[in-house]
Every structure is written in C-alpha cells, then in structure tokens.
Design an enzyme around this catalytic site. Structure first.
Site, PDB file in Angstrom:
ATOM      1  N   ASP A 259       0.833  -1.202   0.000  1.00  0.00           N
ATOM      2  CA  ASP A 259       0.000   0.000   0.000  1.00  0.00           C
ATOM      3  C   ASP A 259       0.868   1.252   0.000  1.00  0.00           C
ATOM      4  OD1 ASP A 259      -2.631   1.290   0.177  1.00  0.00           O
ATOM      5  OD2 ASP A 259      -1.918   1.968   2.141  1.00  0.00           O
ATOM      6  N   GLU A 264       6.506   6.533  -3.866  1.00  0.00           N
ATOM      7  CA  GLU A 264       5.070   6.676  -4.140  1.00  0.00           C
ATOM      8  C   GLU A 264       4.656   8.093  -4.535  1.00  0.00           C
ATOM      9  OE1 GLU A 264       3.661   5.230  -0.257  1.00  0.00           O
ATOM     10  OE2 GLU A 264       2.735   7.189   0.030  1.00  0.00           O
TER      11      GLU A 264
HETATM   12  P1  NAD Z   1       2.100   3.213  16.406  1.00  0.00           P
HETATM   13  O1  NAD Z   1       3.070   4.274  16.789  1.00  0.00           O
HETATM   14  O2  NAD Z   1       0.825   3.095  17.143  1.00  0.00           O
HETATM   15  O3  NAD Z   1       2.817   1.787  16.456  1.00  0.00           O
HETATM   16  C1  NAD Z   1       4.091   1.562  15.945  1.00  0.00           C
HETATM   17  C2  NAD Z   1       4.697   0.445  16.774  1.00  0.00           C
HETATM   18  O4  NAD Z   1       5.947   0.111  16.171  1.00  0.00           O
HETATM   19  C3  NAD Z   1       4.983   0.843  18.222  1.00  0.00           C
HETATM   20  O5  NAD Z   1       4.442  -0.127  19.094  1.00  0.00           O
HETATM   21  C4  NAD Z   1       6.513   0.888  18.294  1.00  0.00           C
HETATM   22  O6  NAD Z   1       7.014   0.492  19.566  1.00  0.00           O
HETATM   23  C5  NAD Z   1       6.887  -0.107  17.226  1.00  0.00           C
HETATM   24  N1  NAD Z   1       8.227   0.050  16.654  1.00  0.00           N
HETATM   25  C6  NAD Z   1       8.861   1.192  16.320  1.00  0.00           C
HETATM   26  N2  NAD Z   1      10.060   0.894  15.752  1.00  0.00           N
HETATM   27  C7  NAD Z   1      10.148  -0.457  15.742  1.00  0.00           C
HETATM   28  C8  NAD Z   1      11.126  -1.365  15.280  1.00  0.00           C
HETATM   29  N3  NAD Z   1      12.261  -0.948  14.723  1.00  0.00           N
HETATM   30  N4  NAD Z   1      10.893  -2.688  15.430  1.00  0.00           N
HETATM   31  C9  NAD Z   1       9.746  -3.132  16.017  1.00  0.00           C
HETATM   32  N5  NAD Z   1       8.783  -2.317  16.467  1.00  0.00           N
HETATM   33  C10 NAD Z   1       8.982  -0.995  16.317  1.00  0.00           C
HETATM   34  O7  NAD Z   1       1.843   3.437  14.829  1.00  0.00           O
HETATM   35  P2  NAD Z   1       0.581   2.960  14.009  1.00  0.00           P
HETATM   36  O8  NAD Z   1      -0.463   4.004  14.082  1.00  0.00           O
HETATM   37  O9  NAD Z   1       0.271   1.572  14.378  1.00  0.00           O
HETATM   38  O10 NAD Z   1       1.202   3.033  12.530  1.00  0.00           O
HETATM   39  C11 NAD Z   1       2.065   2.022  12.047  1.00  0.00           C
HETATM   40  C12 NAD Z   1       2.530   2.379  10.642  1.00  0.00           C
HETATM   41  O11 NAD Z   1       1.406   2.501   9.752  1.00  0.00           O
HETATM   42  C13 NAD Z   1       3.271   3.708  10.555  1.00  0.00           C
HETATM   43  O12 NAD Z   1       4.354   3.566   9.654  1.00  0.00           O
HETATM   44  C14 NAD Z   1       2.259   4.634   9.927  1.00  0.00           C
HETATM   45  O13 NAD Z   1       2.874   5.684   9.242  1.00  0.00           O
HETATM   46  C15 NAD Z   1       1.557   3.678   8.979  1.00  0.00           C
HETATM   47  N6  NAD Z   1       0.239   4.123   8.524  1.00  0.00           N
HETATM   48  C16 NAD Z   1      -0.125   3.798   7.250  1.00  0.00           C
HETATM   49  C17 NAD Z   1      -1.359   4.190   6.767  1.00  0.00           C
HETATM   50  C18 NAD Z   1      -1.802   3.831   5.371  1.00  0.00           C
HETATM   51  O14 NAD Z   1      -2.800   4.364   4.891  1.00  0.00           O
HETATM   52  N7  NAD Z   1      -1.117   2.927   4.699  1.00  0.00           N
HETATM   53  C19 NAD Z   1      -2.213   4.935   7.585  1.00  0.00           C
HETATM   54  C20 NAD Z   1      -1.825   5.214   8.905  1.00  0.00           C
HETATM   55  C21 NAD Z   1      -0.592   4.799   9.369  1.00  0.00           C
END
Ligand code: NAD
Length: 335
Positions: A259, A264
């Site tokens: 996605d 992108e």
């Molecule tokens: P979040 O901050 O709630 O969760 C991220 C988790 O990753 C946390 O628990 C953190 O401890 C963990 N983390 C950070 N670095 C790490 C590593 N190196 N190894 C293992 N764990 C690690 O974030 P979220 O809201 O769950 O978002 C997750 C991802 O999804 C982000 O990259 C965000 O940008 C992306 N996202 C994508 C879309 C989309 O439309 N595709 C929309 C929203 C968010």
C-alpha cells in the site's frame, strides 16, 4: 474564531460542514491547495490553520503564517516528517496531529491484501477478463494455520494481530515496546529476525525511523521462508524495493501486498493516460505481476478515518485557540 484549512479534498468537505454546523461561532474556510510561501497569504486574517500534505512545510511559508499572527497549527494526519521542529520552535508554533484515526481501516486493508494474494484474486480477475471460469490450476491457500509475522504492534499492528488470531493463524510478533495485552497472549519473540525467519506471511507496522530505513533488505529476504508473502501498509522506505524485486524474481517472495512504496510520491494520487507515462522503474517492475498487489496508499481511506481526521484536527485547533488542552498535542521539543 476563524480557522483556515489547506489541501482539502472533496470527500472532506461534508465532514467540515458537519463540524461547522456544530460550531456556529467558528468561521471555516478552505482551499484545495497545499501550504506554500505563495498560498500562505490565503490564511491572512484567520486565527488557526489545519493542514494535510505530503510535501514539506517550508520555513518561508511558516514565517508568513507567523507574520499574520497565526501560532496554532493542526495536521489532519499522523505524519510529521514534513516539519522541521526547529522552525516551529523558532517561530513559536504549537502543533497537533491525529495519531489515531482508524487503526481498523489499515488493519482490515492489510487483511484484504493477504486474502487477495492467498486466494489468487488477480489471477482470477485475469481469467474472468478472458472468459475463463475454470478453477484449475488457480488453487488458493488459507490464513488459518499459517504463521503470520508482525513487526510493530502499536495501534495498527495490534489490531492486525487480533484479526489474525481470529482467523486461526499463529501470530509471531516483535516490537521494541511490547503491548502488555498482547504480551499475555505470548505472541512476542525477542528479535525481528525470529519473526522474519518464522513467518509465512510477514506484515510491517512500524513508523519509518531513520534506523529502520530498509529494515527489510536483501539480508532479511535471505532469512525468510521460501514463498513468503510480504505486506507493507506502513511506510515505503521500510522495504528495499530493489531487493524485493530481486526476491520476487527469484521466487523467494511468493507474493507482495504493497500500500506504500519508496517512490510513491511520483505515482500515487496522480492520473496517467497510460502506464507508459509512469516513469518510475521500480513501480513498473512491480505492477505487472500476478503475485503483487499495489494499492495507492489507500489503506487508511475509509469514511470513518476521514471523518475522524477532519473532526479531531478541527477540535484540537479550536481547543488551542481557546487556550484549552488539545487531545493530541505534538511535543516539538524533541527531534
Ligand atoms: P504506532 O506508533 O501506534 O505503532 C508503531 C509500533 O511500532 C509501536 O508499538 C513501536 O514500539 C513499534 N516500533 C517502532 N520501531 C520499531 C522497530 N524498529 N521494530 C519493532 N517495532 C517498532 O503506529 P501505528 O499508528 O500503528 O502506525 C504504524 C505504521 O502505519 C506507521 O508507519 C504509519 O505511518 C503507517 N500508517 C499507514 C497508513 C496507510 O494508509 N497505509 C495509515 C496510517 C498509518
């Protein structure tokens, strides 16, 4: 009070109207243009601004807002990569974002990418287009019984974990800060490599910290099971796209649901007359494969998510303007 919104899409306008009806004392106005040095003038006379864009927020644009007496900025998304926090501090801004607008939207989309790959939907679509309605040899696979590896179990990854458990998958996860609820379910392993090595389906849900650029590179692919399915609905830069293309070519990776892509911004949210007009070589190397599904960063894109992005950002902008504590303040003192 007057709030100006930048980068407004048509699908956001209904929610803005709804918010406005509930706040008759607040004047809202908007543009579909993003905030730049040139468009900053549009916000003159307003008290706060609400933004959404993938391009960087320039210091020149922020300086103009400051010169109009604006000091409260809210963004309608999570990502803050477009800001230089030092600029915000120097210019005296307060900032809010919307860190959680609908984790389910992304988790459900992640699941749909898995299912579409496992049930070979792109191949069936192709067969249908050729009026071929036979099953054989397009046999599918089930999530039930597979090992699903999750890296990052925050808002989104934790929902993916719960969905996968409901499907009957064995979930193996790694997070630098494990979630206590999931910890009780015994899904965590000690290293990302253990997840990478054990997964039949690997899905990424971490932010893109500098240290995590190309978290999934050629070395990581070499450690994976043959035929692994990779899903990335987090950030394009987490995966080394050239290494992914090589792993698809060799058959190491059996399918990829993407996605997000490293490049992108050159392709997504744009309309091309033909695929020949798309210049990005990585995109072209991925697009025409039966076992690759690309969606244009639409995992978040549901009515629930857009409603929350509009409402939460406007609520927080107004809170700041009324000198009340916003729900989602951003700490701009840390880099
Ligand atoms: P979040 O901050 O709630 O969760 C991220 C988790 O990753 C946390 O628990 C953190 O401890 C963990 N983390 C950070 N670095 C790490 C590593 N190196 N190894 C293992 N764990 C690690 O974030 P979220 O809201 O769950 O978002 C997750 C991802 O999804 C982000 O990259 C965000 O940008 C992306 N996202 C994508 C879309 C989309 O439309 N595709 C929309 C929203 C968010």
């Amino acid at each position: 009070m007057k709030i100006y919104l930048y980068g407004v899409r048509e699908d956001e306008q209904g929610y803005m109207k709804e918010w406005s009806n509930a706040h008759p004392d607040v004047e809202l106005d908007y543009t579909n243009q993003i905030l730049t040095e040139e468009t900053a003038d549009l916000a003159k006379g307003y008290n706060g601004v609400v933004l959404l864009q993938t391009q960087a927020y320039t210091r020149a644009a922020l300086e103009k807002l400051q010169s109009f007496g604006i000091s409260k900025i809210s963004v309608r998304n999570v990502g803050l990569d477009g800001f230089d926090f030092k600029d915000l501090r120097d210019l005296g801004f307060s900032l809010t974002n919307v860190p959680v607008y609908s984790p389910n939207a992304i988790a459900e989309h992640t699941t749909s990418l898995m299912l579409r790959l496992l049930r070979r939907v792109p191949e069936f679509d192709q067969k249908f287009a050729n009026t071929d309605f036979r099953w054989f040899p397009t046999i599918g696979e089930e999530i039930n019984g597979k090992t699903v590896g999750i890296i990052g179990t925050g808002h989104i990854g934790s929902v993916v974990a719960r969905i996968m458990m409901a499907f009957g998958a064995k979930v193996v996860a790694y997070d630098i800060k494990p979630n206590p609820y999931l910890e009780n379910l015994g899904i965590y392993v000690d290293t990302p490599d253990e997840v990478i090595e054990q997964a039949d389906i690997l899905t990424l849900h971490t932010p893109l910290a500098k240290r995590d650029v190309h978290m999934i590179d050629a070395d990581a692919f070499a450690k994976m099971k043959d035929g692994v399915i990779l899903i990335n609905a987090a950030r394009g830069g987490l995966v080394d796209t050239d290494a992914l293309i090589a792993a698809l070519d060799s058959g190491k990776v059996g399918g990829a649901g993407l996605d997000v892509l490293e490049s992108e911004n050159d392709v997504f949210q744009k309309k091309f007359d033909s695929i020949n007009d798309v210049k990005d070589p990585q995109f072209k190397a991925l697009i025409n494969r039966d076992n690759v599904i690309i969606t244009p960063h639409t995992a978040f894109y549901t009515t629930t998510a857009v409603h929350n992005m509009v409402f939460d950002s406007l609520n927080d902008n107004l809170k700041m303007l009324e000198n009340k504590a916003p729900k989602y303040p951003v700490d701009i003192t840390v880099e």
